[in-house]
Design a protein around this motif. Sequence first.
Motif, PDB file in Angstrom:
ATOM      1  N   ASN A 130      44.580  33.835  47.871  1.00  0.00           N
ATOM      2  CA  ASN A 130      45.729  34.142  47.020  1.00  0.00           C
ATOM      3  C   ASN A 130      45.262  34.757  45.705  1.00  0.00           C
ATOM      4  O   ASN A 130      44.070  35.012  45.512  1.00  0.00           O
ATOM      5  CB  ASN A 130      46.568  32.882  46.773  1.00  0.00           C
ATOM      6  CG  ASN A 130      45.744  31.742  46.172  1.00  0.00           C
ATOM      7  OD1 ASN A 130      44.886  31.967  45.321  1.00  0.00           O
ATOM      8  ND2 ASN A 130      46.008  30.517  46.599  1.00  0.00           N
ATOM      9  N   ASP A 131      46.201  34.991  44.796  1.00  0.00           N
ATOM     10  CA  ASP A 131      45.868  35.649  43.531  1.00  0.00           C
ATOM     11  C   ASP A 131      44.757  34.927  42.776  1.00  0.00           C
ATOM     12  O   ASP A 131      43.818  35.555  42.267  1.00  0.00           O
ATOM     13  CB  ASP A 131      47.112  35.723  42.634  1.00  0.00           C
ATOM     14  CG  ASP A 131      48.091  36.806  43.065  1.00  0.00           C
ATOM     15  OD1 ASP A 131      48.128  37.135  44.266  1.00  0.00           O
ATOM     16  OD2 ASP A 131      48.835  37.310  42.208  1.00  0.00           O
ATOM     17  N   LEU A 167      48.656  41.648  40.302  1.00  0.00           N
ATOM     18  CA  LEU A 167      47.215  41.408  40.357  1.00  0.00           C
ATOM     19  C   LEU A 167      46.471  42.715  40.639  1.00  0.00           C
ATOM     20  O   LEU A 167      45.407  42.968  40.054  1.00  0.00           O
ATOM     21  CB  LEU A 167      46.882  40.380  41.430  1.00  0.00           C
ATOM     22  CG  LEU A 167      45.390  40.087  41.615  1.00  0.00           C
ATOM     23  CD1 LEU A 167      44.796  39.475  40.348  1.00  0.00           C
ATOM     24  CD2 LEU A 167      45.158  39.172  42.801  1.00  0.00           C
ATOM     25  N   ARG A 220      41.037  36.332  41.700  1.00  0.00           N
ATOM     26  CA  ARG A 220      40.533  36.368  40.323  1.00  0.00           C
ATOM     27  C   ARG A 220      39.197  35.652  40.204  1.00  0.00           C
ATOM     28  O   ARG A 220      38.285  36.118  39.521  1.00  0.00           O
ATOM     29  CB  ARG A 220      41.544  35.714  39.382  1.00  0.00           C
ATOM     30  CG  ARG A 220      42.776  36.542  39.096  1.00  0.00           C
ATOM     31  CD  ARG A 220      43.590  35.964  37.957  1.00  0.00           C
ATOM     32  NE  ARG A 220      44.790  36.754  37.728  1.00  0.00           N
ATOM     33  CZ  ARG A 220      45.971  36.472  38.252  1.00  0.00           C
ATOM     34  NH1 ARG A 220      46.107  35.411  39.046  1.00  0.00           N
ATOM     35  NH2 ARG A 220      47.011  37.229  38.001  1.00  0.00           N
ATOM     36  N   GLN A 261      50.096  46.623  48.231  1.00  0.00           N
ATOM     37  CA  GLN A 261      50.693  45.288  48.225  1.00  0.00           C
ATOM     38  C   GLN A 261      52.206  45.346  48.411  1.00  0.00           C
ATOM     39  O   GLN A 261      52.785  44.501  49.115  1.00  0.00           O
ATOM     40  CB  GLN A 261      50.348  44.560  46.916  1.00  0.00           C
ATOM     41  CG  GLN A 261      48.865  44.287  46.722  1.00  0.00           C
ATOM     42  CD  GLN A 261      48.290  43.314  47.740  1.00  0.00           C
ATOM     43  OE1 GLN A 261      49.001  42.752  48.573  1.00  0.00           O
ATOM     44  NE2 GLN A 261      46.981  43.108  47.685  1.00  0.00           N
ATOM     45  N   ALA A 285      48.233  39.834  48.192  1.00  0.00           N
ATOM     46  CA  ALA A 285      48.413  39.274  46.861  1.00  0.00           C
ATOM     47  C   ALA A 285      49.548  40.020  46.168  1.00  0.00           C
ATOM     48  O   ALA A 285      50.255  40.821  46.779  1.00  0.00           O
ATOM     49  CB  ALA A 285      47.105  39.387  46.073  1.00  0.00           C
ATOM     50  N   SER A 286      49.724  39.764  44.879  1.00  0.00           N
ATOM     51  CA  SER A 286      50.818  40.392  44.138  1.00  0.00           C
ATOM     52  C   SER A 286      50.433  41.791  43.680  1.00  0.00           C
ATOM     53  O   SER A 286      49.257  42.111  43.487  1.00  0.00           O
ATOM     54  CB  SER A 286      51.187  39.539  42.924  1.00  0.00           C
ATOM     55  OG  SER A 286      50.137  39.535  41.975  1.00  0.00           O
TER      56      SER A 286
END
Length: 292
Positions: free
Chosen positions: A68-69, A102, A73, A169, A98-99
């Motif tokens: 995930n985000d 991001l 990261r 995305q 993911a978003s």
Amino acid sequence: MSTVAFIGLGVMGYPMAGHLARAGLDVRVYNRTPAKAKAWSEEYGGSHHATPREAASGADLVLVCVGNDDDVRQVIRGEDGALHGMAPGSLLVDHTTASADLAEELDAACREQGIGFIDAPVSGGQQGAENGALTIMCGADEADFTRVESLLGHFGRAVTLMGPVGSGQLTKMVNQICIAGLVQGLAEGLHFAEQAGLDRQRVVDVIAKGAAGSWQMENRHATMIADEYEHGFAVDWMRKDLGICLEQARRLQARLPVTALVDQFYADLQVLGGGRWDTSSLLRRLRSMKLD
């Protein structure tokens, strides 16, 4: 690009990285569970490393496929993240779903260091990854996309530039929105056929040849009929993806009533203990319900 780092060796990343090694590339891998990275190296001959930074050091291309985000990261921008090991002129590709926010964040961070970035979520599930037949939706500058297009073809049958960074995305969100409705429709159809006393396999054989046919029907109907749900993308992962879709929809003022409803149906399955069942387990939810 001859030296590649692959970060994340889950059910998707493990075979994806394997295709690159089989193609003759020098593949350096990192996984949060070191034993899996070691096993990958023993199987494919690439090197495994203790941190994303170490794996990315000296790589022309770094590919990421994690959860995930926050996971992205951590492995890219964290203390030992890949960006700290990458050189100007290299390229970072994120295959995580993911978003779009991001993607834009990572693009800005990469450009500060003279590194190219592509958001490139994939569709096709574990089977597609193992068969090298994924659909890859890319958001990038055209020049960056051109540099990596043929390489991504080692595990993707369709590699498409959708627009600037973030477009990959957003396209994956459309994909998940469509899948949610399709799987629920298939679950309801099979449930109806079962309650009506029909031969469900014969029903599918007939309707799959017409307008009702879909990838989900072709690839998931048999295991759904058998009440087996260990064959694909997990409910927990789908809820993560649909959460991203619904949040983006609120920003865009796009109405997704069916998607929001199916997201709650998946929440019901989590309550039933089915977080790791595959997404076609929507049929089990229907079978578990008692009508008044």
